[in-house]
Design a protein around this motif. Structure first.
Motif, PDB file in Angstrom:
ATOM      1  N   ALA A  40      19.174   6.735  30.414  1.00 50.07           N
ATOM      2  CA  ALA A  40      20.454   6.316  30.185  1.00 50.07           C
ATOM      3  C   ALA A  40      20.628   4.972  29.344  1.00 50.07           C
ATOM      4  CB  ALA A  40      21.352   6.094  31.460  1.00 50.07           C
ATOM      5  N   ILE A  41      20.148   3.999  29.957  1.00 50.58           N
ATOM      6  CA  ILE A  41      20.093   2.404  29.312  1.00 50.58           C
ATOM      7  C   ILE A  41      19.311   2.459  27.875  1.00 50.58           C
ATOM      8  CG2 ILE A  41      19.377   0.266  29.454  1.00 50.58           C
ATOM      9  CD1 ILE A  41      19.536   0.480  32.462  1.00 50.58           C
ATOM     10  N   GLU A  42      18.272   3.235  27.684  1.00 49.59           N
ATOM     11  CA  GLU A  42      17.524   3.202  26.581  1.00 49.59           C
ATOM     12  C   GLU A  42      18.263   4.014  25.824  1.00 49.59           C
ATOM     13  OE1 GLU A  42      13.198   3.361  28.734  1.00 49.59           O
ATOM     14  OE2 GLU A  42      13.931   5.025  27.804  1.00 49.59           O
ATOM     15  N   MET A  43      19.007   5.116  25.953  1.00 54.08           N
ATOM     16  CA  MET A  43      19.773   5.776  25.169  1.00 54.08           C
ATOM     17  C   MET A  43      20.985   5.320  24.569  1.00 54.08           C
ATOM     18  SD  MET A  43      18.861   9.784  26.068  1.00 54.08           S
ATOM     19  CE  MET A  43      19.142  10.278  24.404  1.00 54.08           C
ATOM     20  N   THR A  44      21.542   4.546  25.502  1.00 54.27           N
ATOM     21  CA  THR A  44      22.714   3.847  25.198  1.00 54.27           C
ATOM     22  C   THR A  44      22.365   2.606  24.051  1.00 54.27           C
ATOM     23  OG1 THR A  44      23.911   4.204  27.183  1.00 54.27           O
ATOM     24  CG2 THR A  44      24.673   2.233  26.286  1.00 54.27           C
ATOM     25  N   GLU A  45      21.338   1.941  24.362  1.00 56.14           N
ATOM     26  CA  GLU A  45      21.118   0.847  23.177  1.00 56.14           C
ATOM     27  C   GLU A  45      20.668   1.746  21.973  1.00 56.14           C
ATOM     28  OE1 GLU A  45      17.817  -0.998  25.355  1.00 56.14           O
ATOM     29  OE2 GLU A  45      19.248  -2.268  26.584  1.00 56.14           O
ATOM     30  N   LYS A  46      20.203   2.442  22.063  1.00 59.81           N
ATOM     31  CA  LYS A  46      19.629   3.586  20.757  1.00 59.81           C
ATOM     32  C   LYS A  46      20.624   4.116  20.035  1.00 59.81           C
ATOM     33  CE  LYS A  46      16.012   6.267  19.272  1.00 59.81           C
ATOM     34  NZ  LYS A  46      15.001   7.196  19.752  1.00 59.81           N
ATOM     35  N   LYS A  68      25.771  -0.768  35.967  1.00 57.19           N
ATOM     36  CA  LYS A  68      25.960  -2.291  35.959  1.00 57.19           C
ATOM     37  C   LYS A  68      25.114  -2.828  34.821  1.00 57.19           C
ATOM     38  CE  LYS A  68      26.320  -2.438  41.088  1.00 57.19           C
ATOM     39  NZ  LYS A  68      25.348  -2.781  42.170  1.00 57.19           N
ATOM     40  N   ARG A  69      23.988  -2.332  34.601  1.00 51.74           N
ATOM     41  CA  ARG A  69      23.095  -3.025  33.549  1.00 51.74           C
ATOM     42  C   ARG A  69      23.815  -2.597  32.159  1.00 51.74           C
ATOM     43  NH1 ARG A  69      16.810  -2.776  35.138  1.00 51.74           N
ATOM     44  NH2 ARG A  69      17.037  -3.050  37.244  1.00 51.74           N
ATOM     45  N   ILE A  70      24.562  -1.469  32.006  1.00 50.49           N
ATOM     46  CA  ILE A  70      24.831  -1.054  30.690  1.00 50.49           C
ATOM     47  C   ILE A  70      26.173  -1.970  30.374  1.00 50.49           C
ATOM     48  CG2 ILE A  70      26.422   0.739  29.543  1.00 50.49           C
ATOM     49  CD1 ILE A  70      24.286   2.753  30.991  1.00 50.49           C
ATOM     50  N   ARG A  71      27.012  -2.233  31.472  1.00 46.71           N
ATOM     51  CA  ARG A  71      28.222  -3.188  31.401  1.00 46.71           C
ATOM     52  C   ARG A  71      27.896  -4.600  31.021  1.00 46.71           C
ATOM     53  NH1 ARG A  71      31.719   0.326  29.712  1.00 46.71           N
ATOM     54  NH2 ARG A  71      33.027   1.175  31.322  1.00 46.71           N
ATOM     55  N   LEU A  72      26.461  -5.145  31.238  1.00 44.34           N
ATOM     56  CA  LEU A  72      26.074  -6.244  30.913  1.00 44.34           C
ATOM     57  C   LEU A  72      25.774  -6.463  29.404  1.00 44.34           C
ATOM     58  CD1 LEU A  72      24.070  -7.176  34.151  1.00 44.34           C
ATOM     59  CD2 LEU A  72      26.470  -8.301  33.406  1.00 44.34           C
ATOM     60  N   ARG A  77      30.157  -2.791  26.851  1.00 48.44           N
ATOM     61  CA  ARG A  77      31.456  -2.983  27.470  1.00 48.44           C
ATOM     62  C   ARG A  77      32.543  -2.359  26.930  1.00 48.44           C
ATOM     63  NH1 ARG A  77      29.229  -8.384  27.655  1.00 48.44           N
ATOM     64  NH2 ARG A  77      29.516  -8.858  25.637  1.00 48.44           N
ATOM     65  N   ARG A  78      32.045  -1.615  25.521  1.00 45.58           N
ATOM     66  CA  ARG A  78      32.988  -0.667  24.898  1.00 45.58           C
ATOM     67  C   ARG A  78      32.878   0.653  25.034  1.00 45.58           C
ATOM     68  NH1 ARG A  78      31.386  -4.328  20.932  1.00 45.58           N
ATOM     69  NH2 ARG A  78      30.440  -2.703  19.970  1.00 45.58           N
ATOM     70  N   VAL A  79      31.948   1.306  25.950  1.00 47.62           N
ATOM     71  CA  VAL A  79      31.729   2.429  26.247  1.00 47.62           C
ATOM     72  C   VAL A  79      32.595   2.918  27.398  1.00 47.62           C
ATOM     73  CG1 VAL A  79      29.596   2.040  27.467  1.00 47.62           C
ATOM     74  CG2 VAL A  79      30.043   4.222  26.285  1.00 47.62           C
ATOM     75  N   ALA A  80      33.151   4.087  27.374  1.00 42.45           N
ATOM     76  CA  ALA A  80      33.710   4.740  28.621  1.00 42.45           C
ATOM     77  C   ALA A  80      32.846   5.502  29.480  1.00 42.45           C
ATOM     78  CB  ALA A  80      34.819   5.876  27.885  1.00 42.45           C
ATOM     79  N   ILE A  81      32.934   5.458  30.520  1.00 41.63           N
ATOM     80  CA  ILE A  81      31.994   5.728  31.618  1.00 41.63           C
ATOM     81  C   ILE A  81      32.614   6.412  32.808  1.00 41.63           C
ATOM     82  CG2 ILE A  81      29.901   4.995  33.161  1.00 41.63           C
ATOM     83  CD1 ILE A  81      29.127   2.578  31.750  1.00 41.63           C
ATOM     84  N   ILE A  82      32.424   7.770  32.988  1.00 44.34           N
ATOM     85  CA  ILE A  82      32.954   8.459  34.030  1.00 44.34           C
ATOM     86  C   ILE A  82      31.851   8.826  35.002  1.00 44.34           C
ATOM     87  CG2 ILE A  82      34.032  10.743  34.311  1.00 44.34           C
ATOM     88  CD1 ILE A  82      34.942  10.781  31.827  1.00 44.34           C
TER      89      ILE A  82
END
Ligand SMILES: [Mg+2]
Length: 135
Positions: A40-46, A68-72, A77-82
């Motif tokens: 998830a972190i890798e795909m969010t960055e990419k 927590k890591r994505i929010r950092l 900080r600009r992605v909605a997370i459910i």
């Protein structure tokens, strides 16, 4: 209008398929899938998704840590997370909001209207212009 990107993070294949199926009925989204928090972190960055469905309980890295890591990260900080919560886990909903999730959805995901309401509301939440403080 650009197609919105939605990342579905869920280790259980059946649950992942059900949610993806619901999302395809709701709108013309670009849907990405991941099976654990690290992916998830890798795909969010990419891919910089607009919205993430995040299962909390997963192998390798769970949804708590991944959120927590994505929010950092700057983009995170600009992605909605459910958060995807299990109904048996009382208290997870409030904990998920406390760590930075925007909302939560109880599994199994059966009602497409609930999914639609959350997706439409949260895609709008982060879609506005970025406000820049001027000195
Ligand atoms: Mg799971």
């Amino acid at each position: 209008m650009n197609r919105k990107k939605i990342l579905v993070v869920e280790d259980n294949e059946d649950n992942r398929r059900i949610l993806v199926y619901r999302l395809r009925k709701i709108g013309d989204f670009e849907i990405l899938e991941a099976q654990n928090g690290l992916e998830a972190i890798e795909m969010t960055e990419k891919h910089s998704p607009d919205l993430i469905f995040m299962d909390l309980k997963m192998p390798v890295m769970d949804g708590w840590e991944a959120t927590k890591r994505i929010r950092l990260t700057a983009g995170g900080r600009r992605v909605a997370i459910i958060a995807l919560t299990a109904q048996a886990m009382a208290g997870d909903e409030q904990k998920a909001l406390a760590i930075g999730c925007d909302d939560y959805l109880a599994k199994p995901v059966v009602d497409p209207e609930i999914v639609r309401e959350k997706v439409e509301r949260l895609l709008k939440k982060y879609a506005g212009p970025t406000l820049v403080a001027v000195q």
